[in-house]
Design an enzyme around this catalytic site. Structure first.
Site, PDB file in Angstrom:
ATOM      1  N   CYS A 105       6.189 -22.847  20.271  1.00  0.00           N
ATOM      2  CA  CYS A 105       5.183 -23.688  19.645  1.00  0.00           C
ATOM      3  C   CYS A 105       4.496 -22.910  18.534  1.00  0.00           C
ATOM      4  CB  CYS A 105       4.137 -24.098  20.675  1.00  0.00           C
ATOM      5  SG  CYS A 105       4.828 -25.019  22.040  1.00  0.00           S
ATOM      6  N   HIS A 108      -2.560 -28.039  23.573  1.00  0.00           N
ATOM      7  CA  HIS A 108      -2.391 -26.971  24.562  1.00  0.00           C
ATOM      8  C   HIS A 108      -3.664 -26.669  25.333  1.00  0.00           C
ATOM      9  CE1 HIS A 108       1.673 -24.981  23.837  1.00  0.00           C
ATOM     10  NE2 HIS A 108       1.679 -26.040  23.059  1.00  0.00           N
ATOM     11  N   THR A 114       0.197 -28.634  40.810  1.00  0.00           N
ATOM     12  CA  THR A 114      -0.894 -28.532  39.838  1.00  0.00           C
ATOM     13  C   THR A 114      -0.779 -29.617  38.772  1.00  0.00           C
ATOM     14  OG1 THR A 114      -1.199 -26.175  40.164  1.00  0.00           O
ATOM     15  CG2 THR A 114      -1.927 -27.055  38.067  1.00  0.00           C
ATOM     16  N   TYR A 126     -12.483 -33.076  46.289  1.00  0.00           N
ATOM     17  CA  TYR A 126     -11.258 -32.276  46.281  1.00  0.00           C
ATOM     18  C   TYR A 126     -10.226 -32.905  47.211  1.00  0.00           C
ATOM     19  CZ  TYR A 126     -13.909 -28.659  43.838  1.00  0.00           C
ATOM     20  OH  TYR A 126     -14.659 -27.977  42.919  1.00  0.00           O
ATOM     21  N   GLN A 127     -10.726 -33.373  48.347  1.00  0.00           N
ATOM     22  CA  GLN A 127      -9.827 -33.942  49.346  1.00  0.00           C
ATOM     23  C   GLN A 127      -9.213 -35.269  48.881  1.00  0.00           C
ATOM     24  OE1 GLN A 127     -11.846 -34.230  53.055  1.00  0.00           O
ATOM     25  NE2 GLN A 127     -10.007 -33.681  54.211  1.00  0.00           N
ATOM     26  N   ASN A 176      -0.783 -35.135  48.742  1.00  0.00           N
ATOM     27  CA  ASN A 176      -0.887 -34.207  49.863  1.00  0.00           C
ATOM     28  C   ASN A 176      -2.337 -34.058  50.316  1.00  0.00           C
ATOM     29  OD1 ASN A 176      -0.785 -32.194  51.726  1.00  0.00           O
ATOM     30  ND2 ASN A 176       0.394 -30.755  50.468  1.00  0.00           N
ATOM     31  N   ARG A 230      -7.624 -27.325  49.147  1.00  0.00           N
ATOM     32  CA  ARG A 230      -7.790 -25.978  48.616  1.00  0.00           C
ATOM     33  C   ARG A 230      -6.926 -25.760  47.375  1.00  0.00           C
ATOM     34  NH1 ARG A 230      -9.999 -21.295  51.305  1.00  0.00           N
ATOM     35  NH2 ARG A 230     -10.441 -22.698  53.024  1.00  0.00           N
ATOM     36  N   ASN A 260      -6.859 -25.511  35.012  1.00  0.00           N
ATOM     37  CA  ASN A 260      -6.852 -26.611  34.047  1.00  0.00           C
ATOM     38  C   ASN A 260      -7.047 -26.064  32.623  1.00  0.00           C
ATOM     39  OD1 ASN A 260      -7.212 -28.936  32.568  1.00  0.00           O
ATOM     40  ND2 ASN A 260      -9.209 -29.449  33.457  1.00  0.00           N
ATOM     41  N   CYS A 305     -11.974 -32.026  35.170  1.00  0.00           N
ATOM     42  CA  CYS A 305     -12.122 -31.285  36.421  1.00  0.00           C
ATOM     43  C   CYS A 305     -13.593 -31.190  36.842  1.00  0.00           C
ATOM     44  CB  CYS A 305     -11.484 -29.906  36.327  1.00  0.00           C
ATOM     45  SG  CYS A 305     -12.053 -28.910  34.965  1.00  0.00           S
ATOM     46  N   HIS A 306     -14.512 -31.490  35.897  1.00  0.00           N
ATOM     47  CA  HIS A 306     -15.931 -31.495  36.277  1.00  0.00           C
ATOM     48  C   HIS A 306     -16.271 -32.674  37.180  1.00  0.00           C
ATOM     49  CE1 HIS A 306     -15.600 -33.965  32.614  1.00  0.00           C
ATOM     50  NE2 HIS A 306     -16.624 -34.660  33.105  1.00  0.00           N
ATOM     51  N   GLU A 347     -22.751 -38.169  32.031  1.00  0.00           N
ATOM     52  CA  GLU A 347     -21.973 -39.356  32.387  1.00  0.00           C
ATOM     53  C   GLU A 347     -22.757 -40.308  33.279  1.00  0.00           C
ATOM     54  OE1 GLU A 347     -18.119 -38.306  33.866  1.00  0.00           O
ATOM     55  OE2 GLU A 347     -17.671 -37.019  32.158  1.00  0.00           O
TER      56      GLU A 347
HETATM   57 ZN   LIG Z   1       3.366 -26.793  22.089  1.00  0.00          ZN
END
Ligand SMILES: [Zn+2]
Length: 211
Positions: A5, A29, A99, A118-119, A127, A132, A141, A149-150, A176
């Site tokens: 890239c 990216h 991930t 998270y669960q 899963n 965890r 992330n 992810c916040h 938010e």
């Molecule tokens: Zn790229």
């Protein structure tokens, strides 16, 4: 697919400080946060690399889309749903993994103002016992805010960790209007509820009559 890239960078201002967007012609990216003011790290000097690009027109489309998206996120969230999400080209999205699955589900399903535990996110990614591992996925992330992810909080209602600092996470949640953000400021603990509510469940926001 395996071509190297040619990375480009774009620095933009946000209410939380400078942000650096990186990517190539094929996609986005990363988003990096420069000198974010967080209670955890203290007053970090914003070591902003003012990398100027070759000239006008040199910024790849995915970076421009990302900048427009972030701008709307901070200034005009109502238009977010109508904006294109840039193609993602970070290596993490190019091969199958838990991930990647977690990050995709988070991006697709957990919208502005919502939260997920998270669960719950582990279950969405296939899963339920991997809460965890979801924490690990959040730490890796590469595209915070866009991949929200916040919005992943503890089922107890606690805000939980954030790579950019817990203060930033609380700021974003409060921005938010999320119940989790309010909870962080000393209140109830209904963090996980809003996500379920968003799926058509319990929206119990009747105006409380005064008595
Ligand atoms: Zn790229």
């Amino acid at each position: 697919m395996d071509e190297t890239c040619e990375m480009k960078y774009k620095v933009m201002d946000s209410p939380l400080g400078k942000m650096e967007i990186s990517g190539c012609e094929q996609g986005l990216h990363g988003i990096k946060l420069h000198g974010w003011k967080t209670p955890d790290t203290g007053p970090a000097e914003a070591a902003t690399p003012t990398e100027q690009l070759g000239g006008p027109g040199a910024v790849p489309e995915p970076l421009l889309q990302c900048a427009a998206w972030l701008d709307a996120y901070f200034r005009e969230p109502l238009v977010l749903e109508g904006l294109p999400v840039p193609v993602l080209h970070h290596p993490i999205f190019q091969k199958e993994s838990f991930t990647r699955q977690v990050l995709w589900k988070l991006l697709k399903l957990v919208k502005f103002g919502e939260t997920v535990s998270y669960q719950q996110l582990a279950a969405l990614a296939g899963n339920p016992r991997a809460a965890r591992a979801v924490g690990g996925a959040m730490r890796s992330n590469p595209i915070p805010i866009l991949i929200p992810c916040h919005r992943v909080v503890c089922s107890s209602g606690a805000v939980g960790n954030y790579s950019g600092g817990v203060g930033v996470k609380e700021w974003l949640l409060a921005h938010e209007g999320s119940p989790a953000g309010k909870a962080a400021r000393g209140g109830g603990s209904r963090a996980a509820e809003s996500w379920r509510g968003a799926l058509g469940g319990t929206a119990s926001s009747q105006p409380a009559g005064r008595d």
